[in-house]
Design a protein around this motif. Structure first.
Motif, PDB file in Angstrom:
ATOM      1  N   THR A  68      28.595  48.877  35.540  1.00 18.81           N
ATOM      2  CA  THR A  68      29.763  49.096  36.391  1.00 18.81           C
ATOM      3  C   THR A  68      30.389  47.762  36.791  1.00 18.81           C
ATOM      4  O   THR A  68      31.609  47.578  36.728  1.00 18.81           O
ATOM      5  N   GLY A  69      29.546  46.823  37.189  1.00 19.56           N
ATOM      6  CA  GLY A  69      30.044  45.499  37.561  1.00 19.56           C
ATOM      7  C   GLY A  69      30.559  44.718  36.381  1.00 19.56           C
ATOM      8  O   GLY A  69      31.606  44.056  36.465  1.00 19.56           O
ATOM      9  N   LEU A  70      29.864  44.794  35.245  1.00 24.02           N
ATOM     10  CA  LEU A  70      30.269  44.042  34.061  1.00 24.02           C
ATOM     11  C   LEU A  70      31.615  44.526  33.534  1.00 24.02           C
ATOM     12  O   LEU A  70      32.482  43.716  33.179  1.00 24.02           O
ATOM     13  N   GLU A  71      31.815  45.830  33.495  1.00 26.85           N
ATOM     14  CA  GLU A  71      33.096  46.358  33.032  1.00 26.85           C
ATOM     15  C   GLU A  71      34.230  45.925  33.959  1.00 26.85           C
ATOM     16  O   GLU A  71      35.344  45.629  33.519  1.00 26.85           O
ATOM     17  N   TYR A  72      33.928  45.855  35.243  1.00 29.11           N
ATOM     18  CA  TYR A  72      34.923  45.399  36.218  1.00 29.11           C
ATOM     19  C   TYR A  72      35.318  43.954  35.948  1.00 29.11           C
ATOM     20  O   TYR A  72      36.505  43.608  35.948  1.00 29.11           O
ATOM     21  N   VAL A  73      34.341  43.094  35.685  1.00 32.79           N
ATOM     22  CA  VAL A  73      34.620  41.687  35.388  1.00 32.79           C
ATOM     23  C   VAL A  73      35.428  41.558  34.102  1.00 32.79           C
ATOM     24  O   VAL A  73      36.412  40.805  34.037  1.00 32.79           O
ATOM     25  N   ILE A  74      35.009  42.278  33.070  1.00 37.58           N
ATOM     26  CA  ILE A  74      35.721  42.226  31.791  1.00 37.58           C
ATOM     27  C   ILE A  74      37.172  42.643  31.966  1.00 37.58           C
ATOM     28  O   ILE A  74      38.083  42.033  31.383  1.00 37.58           O
ATOM     29  N   THR A  75      37.407  43.635  32.781  1.00 39.59           N
ATOM     30  CA  THR A  75      38.770  44.101  33.026  1.00 39.59           C
ATOM     31  C   THR A  75      39.588  43.057  33.759  1.00 39.59           C
ATOM     32  O   THR A  75      40.784  42.886  33.496  1.00 39.59           O
ATOM     33  N   GLN A  76      38.966  42.334  34.694  1.00 39.99           N
ATOM     34  CA  GLN A  76      39.691  41.303  35.430  1.00 39.99           C
ATOM     35  C   GLN A  76      40.128  40.171  34.501  1.00 39.99           C
ATOM     36  O   GLN A  76      41.258  39.695  34.564  1.00 39.99           O
ATOM     37  N   LEU A  77      39.229  39.735  33.623  1.00 41.98           N
ATOM     38  CA  LEU A  77      39.485  38.577  32.767  1.00 41.98           C
ATOM     39  C   LEU A  77      40.102  38.961  31.428  1.00 41.98           C
ATOM     40  O   LEU A  77      40.546  38.086  30.682  1.00 41.98           O
ATOM     41  N   LYS A  78      40.100  40.258  31.114  1.00 39.13           N
ATOM     42  CA  LYS A  78      40.569  40.736  29.808  1.00 39.13           C
ATOM     43  C   LYS A  78      39.798  40.042  28.688  1.00 39.13           C
ATOM     44  O   LYS A  78      40.345  39.724  27.642  1.00 39.13           O
ATOM     45  N   SER A  79      38.510  39.821  28.929  1.00 38.28           N
ATOM     46  CA  SER A  79      37.725  39.052  27.967  1.00 38.28           C
ATOM     47  C   SER A  79      36.234  39.358  28.076  1.00 38.28           C
ATOM     48  O   SER A  79      35.639  39.172  29.141  1.00 38.28           O
ATOM     49  N   VAL A  80      35.660  39.822  26.971  1.00 39.09           N
ATOM     50  CA  VAL A  80      34.211  39.984  26.900  1.00 39.09           C
ATOM     51  C   VAL A  80      33.553  38.612  26.798  1.00 39.09           C
ATOM     52  O   VAL A  80      32.515  38.361  27.421  1.00 39.09           O
ATOM     53  N   VAL A  81      34.168  37.720  26.049  1.00 35.73           N
ATOM     54  CA  VAL A  81      33.607  36.384  25.826  1.00 35.73           C
ATOM     55  C   VAL A  81      33.444  35.628  27.137  1.00 35.73           C
ATOM     56  O   VAL A  81      32.368  35.097  27.444  1.00 35.73           O
ATOM     57  N   LEU A  82      34.510  35.563  27.928  1.00 35.99           N
ATOM     58  CA  LEU A  82      34.443  34.831  29.195  1.00 35.99           C
ATOM     59  C   LEU A  82      33.509  35.524  30.187  1.00 35.99           C
ATOM     60  O   LEU A  82      32.798  34.859  30.948  1.00 35.99           O
ATOM     61  N   SER A  83      33.503  36.835  30.177  1.00 31.35           N
ATOM     62  CA  SER A  83      32.643  37.580  31.103  1.00 31.35           C
ATOM     63  C   SER A  83      31.177  37.337  30.793  1.00 31.35           C
ATOM     64  O   SER A  83      30.370  37.078  31.699  1.00 31.35           O
ATOM     65  N   MET A  84      30.806  37.393  29.503  1.00 31.88           N
ATOM     66  CA  MET A  84      29.417  37.127  29.143  1.00 31.88           C
ATOM     67  C   MET A  84      29.057  35.666  29.402  1.00 31.88           C
ATOM     68  O   MET A  84      27.917  35.356  29.739  1.00 31.88           O
ATOM     69  N   GLY A  85      30.035  34.781  29.263  1.00 36.06           N
ATOM     70  CA  GLY A  85      29.795  33.379  29.588  1.00 36.06           C
ATOM     71  C   GLY A  85      29.396  33.194  31.036  1.00 36.06           C
ATOM     72  O   GLY A  85      28.530  32.371  31.364  1.00 36.06           O
ATOM     73  N   MET A  86      30.023  33.972  31.925  1.00 41.93           N
ATOM     74  CA  MET A  86      29.668  33.902  33.350  1.00 41.93           C
ATOM     75  C   MET A  86      28.339  34.574  33.641  1.00 41.93           C
ATOM     76  O   MET A  86      27.499  34.038  34.364  1.00 41.93           O
ATOM     77  N   ILE A  87      28.163  35.772  33.088  1.00 45.84           N
ATOM     78  CA  ILE A  87      26.929  36.516  33.341  1.00 45.84           C
ATOM     79  C   ILE A  87      25.714  35.714  32.871  1.00 45.84           C
ATOM     80  O   ILE A  87      24.664  35.714  33.516  1.00 45.84           O
ATOM     81  N   ASP A  88      25.878  35.008  31.757  1.00 41.23           N
ATOM     82  CA  ASP A  88      24.787  34.191  31.220  1.00 41.23           C
ATOM     83  C   ASP A  88      24.731  32.798  31.847  1.00 41.23           C
ATOM     84  O   ASP A  88      23.968  31.937  31.402  1.00 41.23           O
ATOM     85  N   ARG A  89      25.590  32.567  32.847  1.00 45.75           N
ATOM     86  CA  ARG A  89      25.623  31.306  33.590  1.00 45.75           C
ATOM     87  C   ARG A  89      26.010  30.101  32.725  1.00 45.75           C
ATOM     88  O   ARG A  89      25.641  28.976  33.026  1.00 45.75           O
ATOM     89  N   HIS A  90      26.749  30.346  31.668  1.00 44.91           N
ATOM     90  CA  HIS A  90      27.291  29.256  30.869  1.00 44.91           C
ATOM     91  C   HIS A  90      28.583  28.733  31.490  1.00 44.91           C
ATOM     92  O   HIS A  90      28.904  27.548  31.374  1.00 44.91           O
ATOM     93  N   LEU A  91      29.336  29.627  32.153  1.00 43.70           N
ATOM     94  CA  LEU A  91      30.581  29.274  32.827  1.00 43.70           C
ATOM     95  C   LEU A  91      30.476  29.610  34.301  1.00 43.70           C
ATOM     96  O   LEU A  91      29.818  30.569  34.690  1.00 43.70           O
TER      97      LEU A  91
END
Length: 285
Positions: free
Chosen positions: A201-224
């Protein structure tokens, strides 16, 4: 140009302090819309506390009255850390409750009531649709400055995620975007399936905000960091602002709002996966 704006910071250091919840005396598509009907309301409680209920779930109490969801369910969260974060959100409200700023509460309501009645597979499919139109995959042919900026700022993130998950994504200046291999989609589908319903639920919300799976996973994985991901998602807008200027206050407001929503969603993902209890004397009378 953007290098001066995107600086390495400790991931999530500015998201939300969970150090304490004090007594008063001392928004992705569906989730952002699924909140309390009124945008604002006069604060009707003094104290905020948490308690552990049946099944080890945690509840939020407003003057000892149990909080409920818009759908009428008892508001419960899976662990103490998330409960403290939500309680902090309620306690931070002043004389007027501004529900549109309470992103963690909204995400919890969404996970509990599930207003669209979707299962995990449907949520994963919805999230992966953004991979086909990912912000960092769509490139411009001109002007030269923006072409170079996209290459310099987005390519390293693309390379990171391709190496991290052993997938191929690529980029394209075609209006159709890059053709994402089925093997890449399958890899991400399997990875997202490892998340629980709340985290999705949270991940889909983040992806929708950024319009990006790449950037969202970068944050979730603490790369960004949150700041980096938001700036990278607004790369073209930032380029235009550097070149032509911006409307006073409007740019900053939009930026802070996007940061707040993205940070809340990212925090929600991590806290929804948290299994340990917070050892403290918080909320005790």
């Amino acid at each position: 140009m953007l290098r001066s704006l995107v600086r390495l910071q400790s991931p999530f250091r500015n998201i939300l302090s969970l150090s304490k919840v004090c007594p008063r005396s001392q928004n992705f598509g569906f989730a952002s819309k699924y909140s309390t009907a009124a945008a604002e309301r006069k604060r009707f409680y003094q104290d905020v506390s948490i308690s552990q209920g049946e099944g080890g779930l945690y509840e939020i109490n407003l003057d000892r009255r149990k909080l409920k969801t818009p759908g009428g369910k008892l508001f419960t969260v899976p662990n103490e850390a998330l409960a403290i974060a939500v309680a902090t959100e309620w306690d931070a409200q002043r004389d007027t409750l501004k529900f549109y700023t309470m992103h963690l509460t909204t995400l919890c309501n969404t996970a509990l009531d599930n207003p669209t009645q979707r299962n995990k597979d449907q949520m994963i499919s919805a999230a992966l649709k953004f991979l086909e139109t990912d912000t960092v995959c769509y490139r411009v042919d001109e002007p030269y400055g923006l072409v170079e900026l996209q290459k310099n700022e987005w390519d390293p993130v693309l390379q990171w995620i391709e190496n991290r998950y052993n997938v191929t994504i690529g980029s394209s200046s075609s209006i159709l975007g890059p053709e994402i291999p089925e093997a890449t989609k399958d890899t991400f589908r399997q990875h997202l399936n490892s998340y629980n319903f709340w985290s999705l639920t949270g991940l889909e919300y983040v992806i929708t905000q950024l319009k990006s799976v790449v950037l969202s996973m970068g944050m979730i994985d603490r790369h960004l960091s949150v700041e980096q991901a938001v700036l990278l998602s607004r790369l073209e807008e930032e380029y235009q602002i550097q070149r032509w200027g911006n409307v006073e206050w409007a740019h900053d407001y939009d930026m802070y709002e996007l940061r707040a929503r993205t940070a809340a969603g990212t925090l929600f993902v991590h806290l929804s996966s948290e299994s340990s209890s917070v050892k403290s004397k918080l909320m005790q009378d």
